[in-house]
Write an enzyme that holds these catalytic residues in place. Structure first.
Site, short mmCIF file in Angstrom:
data_model
loop_
_atom_site.label_atom_id
_atom_site.label_comp_id
_atom_site.label_asym_id
_atom_site.label_seq_id
_atom_site.Cartn_x
_atom_site.Cartn_y
_atom_site.Cartn_z
N GLU A 63 0.80 -1.23 0.00
CA GLU A 63 0.00 0.00 0.00
C GLU A 63 0.83 1.27 0.00
OE1 GLU A 63 -1.61 0.96 4.38
OE2 GLU A 63 -2.02 -1.10 3.74
N ASP A 64 2.07 1.21 0.48
CA ASP A 64 2.85 2.45 0.63
C ASP A 64 4.11 2.55 -0.21
OD1 ASP A 64 1.02 3.39 2.46
OD2 ASP A 64 2.17 2.79 4.21
#
Length: 179
Positions: A63-64
């Protein structure tokens, strides 16, 4: 692959992926400290499940960072990849939708994913209590703490000691920040 070998491979991979990222606190702490703290907390709470510990290290990579499901699968296998995906947030959702989604889906997580989710919330609440993000006001912090309570509520019954630790950290952080 041996347990220590795959765990260290996960640490090296996450370190590389998060290398330029910083937390939102005043000290701009290196981001990699967070997943390491999540895995360390799980270990100190007695979790000896290597795939869960690896997934804790990797929990924010998809996600990052530019990490992909395919990479995680190829490097760490289906079991670890599935755990990482289970705790990976959909960045296409708005913040409000994402928060609702986490609360709604927390009770349906697997036991291992609940461990990661609760440990993640413990570390985030503790870090905010020590050094809040520089752009967060009291209302934002209070809202964040309340939201984590709802997520953890959905994970209750997964690990008594970790849940107790969450309650203590939340109480200490609220007192420290006069919430």
């Amino acid at each position: 692959m041996e347990s220590l070998e795959i765990f260290l491979k996960a640490v090296a991979y996450a370190t590389e992926k998060h290398r330029a990222q910083r937390r939102k606190d005043a000290a701009a702490t290196p981001y990699i400290n967070h997943p390491v703290q999540v895995a360390d907390l799980m270990w100190r709470m007695g979790v000896r499940d290597v795939p869960a510990l690896c997934a804790a290290i990797l929990h924010d990579t998809i996600e990052d960072t530019d990490a992909t499901e395919k990479e995680i699968m190829e490097l760490f296998g289906q079991e670890i990849c599935n755990l990482v995906l289970e705790v990976t947030d959909d960045k296409n959702l708005s913040t409000a939708e994402l928060k609702r989604w986490q609360v709604q889906h927390a009770p349906n997580l697997t036991l291992r994913a609940k461990w990661i989710r609760v440990a993640d919330k413990i570390c985030n609440v503790r870090d905010i209590g020590i050094s809040p993000p520089v752009r967060w006001d009291t209302t934002t912090i209070k809202g964040y703490f309340n939201w984590t309570e709802n997520v953890v509520k959905g994970c209750r019954g997964c690990h008594a000691e970790m849940e107790k630790q969450y309650n203590e950290v939340l109480e200490i952080s609220r007192k420290k920040l006069n919430l």
